[in-house]
Design a protein around this motif. Sequence first.
Motif, PDB file in Angstrom:
ATOM      1  N   ARG A 133      37.410  38.325  30.362  1.00 20.87           N
ATOM      2  CA  ARG A 133      38.333  39.602  30.547  1.00 20.87           C
ATOM      3  C   ARG A 133      37.761  40.254  30.929  1.00 20.87           C
ATOM      4  O   ARG A 133      38.117  41.464  30.936  1.00 20.87           O
ATOM      5  CB  ARG A 133      38.154  39.659  28.920  1.00 20.87           C
ATOM      6  N   ALA A 134      37.257  39.942  31.506  1.00 23.31           N
ATOM      7  CA  ALA A 134      36.182  41.591  32.736  1.00 23.31           C
ATOM      8  C   ALA A 134      37.623  41.898  33.501  1.00 23.31           C
ATOM      9  O   ALA A 134      38.043  40.959  34.429  1.00 23.31           O
ATOM     10  CB  ALA A 134      35.452  40.374  33.306  1.00 23.31           C
ATOM     11  N   HIS A 135      37.477  43.160  33.493  1.00 25.43           N
ATOM     12  CA  HIS A 135      38.701  43.111  34.540  1.00 25.43           C
ATOM     13  C   HIS A 135      37.909  44.275  35.916  1.00 25.43           C
ATOM     14  O   HIS A 135      38.910  44.751  37.138  1.00 25.43           O
ATOM     15  CB  HIS A 135      38.997  45.021  34.202  1.00 25.43           C
ATOM     16  N   SER A 136      36.630  44.016  36.827  1.00 25.44           N
ATOM     17  CA  SER A 136      35.688  44.493  37.423  1.00 25.44           C
ATOM     18  C   SER A 136      34.617  43.698  37.731  1.00 25.44           C
ATOM     19  O   SER A 136      34.316  43.151  36.840  1.00 25.44           O
ATOM     20  CB  SER A 136      35.547  45.491  37.270  1.00 25.44           C
ATOM     21  N   LEU A 137      34.119  43.598  38.682  1.00 23.83           N
ATOM     22  CA  LEU A 137      32.801  43.060  39.368  1.00 23.83           C
ATOM     23  C   LEU A 137      32.393  44.221  40.243  1.00 23.83           C
ATOM     24  O   LEU A 137      33.046  44.455  41.320  1.00 23.83           O
ATOM     25  CB  LEU A 137      33.201  41.544  40.303  1.00 23.83           C
ATOM     26  N   ILE A 138      30.659  44.098  39.760  1.00 26.85           N
ATOM     27  CA  ILE A 138      30.388  45.705  40.277  1.00 26.85           C
ATOM     28  C   ILE A 138      29.010  45.227  40.815  1.00 26.85           C
ATOM     29  O   ILE A 138      28.525  44.048  40.583  1.00 26.85           O
ATOM     30  CB  ILE A 138      30.411  46.977  39.686  1.00 26.85           C
ATOM     31  N   ARG A 139      28.252  45.666  41.767  1.00 24.32           N
ATOM     32  CA  ARG A 139      26.587  44.665  42.471  1.00 24.32           C
ATOM     33  C   ARG A 139      26.207  46.294  42.970  1.00 24.32           C
ATOM     34  O   ARG A 139      26.724  47.595  43.219  1.00 24.32           O
ATOM     35  CB  ARG A 139      26.794  43.953  43.160  1.00 24.32           C
ATOM     36  N   ARG A 153      37.960  42.099  47.661  1.00 26.14           N
ATOM     37  CA  ARG A 153      38.520  40.827  48.224  1.00 26.14           C
ATOM     38  C   ARG A 153      37.045  39.733  48.811  1.00 26.14           C
ATOM     39  O   ARG A 153      36.294  41.173  48.631  1.00 26.14           O
ATOM     40  CB  ARG A 153      39.512  40.701  48.864  1.00 26.14           C
ATOM     41  N   GLU A 154      36.939  38.819  48.570  1.00 25.84           N
ATOM     42  CA  GLU A 154      35.990  38.341  49.726  1.00 25.84           C
ATOM     43  C   GLU A 154      34.759  39.198  50.581  1.00 25.84           C
ATOM     44  O   GLU A 154      35.849  39.651  52.283  1.00 25.84           O
ATOM     45  CB  GLU A 154      36.634  36.914  50.182  1.00 25.84           C
ATOM     46  N   ASP A 155      34.248  39.148  50.992  1.00 27.93           N
ATOM     47  CA  ASP A 155      32.865  40.254  51.733  1.00 27.93           C
ATOM     48  C   ASP A 155      33.530  41.612  51.908  1.00 27.93           C
ATOM     49  O   ASP A 155      32.878  41.489  52.795  1.00 27.93           O
ATOM     50  CB  ASP A 155      33.434  39.097  53.507  1.00 27.93           C
ATOM     51  N   ASP A 175      28.612  32.493  37.571  1.00 29.46           N
ATOM     52  CA  ASP A 175      29.743  33.918  37.404  1.00 29.46           C
ATOM     53  C   ASP A 175      29.816  34.628  38.339  1.00 29.46           C
ATOM     54  O   ASP A 175      31.187  35.658  37.970  1.00 29.46           O
ATOM     55  CB  ASP A 175      29.123  34.042  35.860  1.00 29.46           C
ATOM     56  N   VAL A 176      29.221  35.225  39.824  1.00 28.24           N
ATOM     57  CA  VAL A 176      29.724  35.809  40.223  1.00 28.24           C
ATOM     58  C   VAL A 176      31.234  35.500  41.090  1.00 28.24           C
ATOM     59  O   VAL A 176      31.798  36.123  41.406  1.00 28.24           O
ATOM     60  CB  VAL A 176      28.869  36.821  41.279  1.00 28.24           C
ATOM     61  N   ALA A 181      36.732  35.204  41.889  1.00 31.90           N
ATOM     62  CA  ALA A 181      37.929  34.005  42.211  1.00 31.90           C
ATOM     63  C   ALA A 181      39.167  34.380  41.537  1.00 31.90           C
ATOM     64  O   ALA A 181      40.101  34.848  41.683  1.00 31.90           O
ATOM     65  CB  ALA A 181      37.701  33.112  42.012  1.00 31.90           C
ATOM     66  N   ALA A 182      38.853  35.365  39.826  1.00 33.38           N
ATOM     67  CA  ALA A 182      39.480  35.481  38.674  1.00 33.38           C
ATOM     68  C   ALA A 182      40.379  37.069  38.816  1.00 33.38           C
ATOM     69  O   ALA A 182      41.342  37.331  38.986  1.00 33.38           O
ATOM     70  CB  ALA A 182      38.885  35.518  37.618  1.00 33.38           C
TER      71      ALA A 182
END
Length: 258
Positions: A133-139, A153-155, A175-176, A181-182
């Motif tokens: 259910r995650a809508h975003s990935l941040i770092r 997207r990738e890289d 999980d990253v 990917a999702a």
Amino acid sequence: MFQPYLAEYRYYALFEAQSDMHDIDKARGLFRSVTVSDEQEYEGHGVWRRSRALSATEDRNSYEDYREASAAEVELLRRRADARPASPVDPGERDEQEAVLVLLAARRRAEPVDGHHYFALFEELGHVVDLDRAHSLIRCPADGDGGWQTFLREDEWLPGKEPRDEHSLPVGREDVRRVSAARETAAIRYFDVRSGFGNQCELVRRTGSADEAAGHLGWRPTDVLGRVRPGWRGDEVGERWFDTHRYVDADSGRFTLR
């Protein structure tokens, strides 16, 4: 930078007036926060319930105020609440408490991945129990040298913002990969792109390989995600946030980035 998003609870005592804050016996109750936007009040007997009491102190008509409580004060206020009769807990509160436990466990085991701390973002606290259910990935850099970034997207990462008002779950290497990917394969993704000047914004939805910007008359093609400039910010947001802000921005005429 990232430390507040890996921390345990912070505990607070609430008082009816600032002048009472020196005397813990005058505290209205014990509160804790696990994120900026999630606070809970201790009801006693191990039960915590969602609250807005701390937030309400910011109202200009409020005389109440709060401060962080010491370990000894936390224990005192716990015992005082435990002396009252227990009240029932509804299923929704149990679900939220489960989500808090998941969040805290993730914070305790969080470690950098290739020099960054990664976080999955969710629209609701209860959603953190389901990574899908995650809508975003941040770092952000683990050494603190650099700003937050949003996965595109990738890289490829966009300059992003600190997740002050969002539910952020620390994630490890596997999980990253799962969340990234999702996000890449999601049928529809939503972005909020803002310039460094005023409140200029572009609300973008990505469907497959096509990007469209929201405007007064519907949707139009855009390449704004490919030309984010220094000082701009791009954040992937949830559908509910996007729909709400699209309406507000359309009503106020703030679709101004080109």
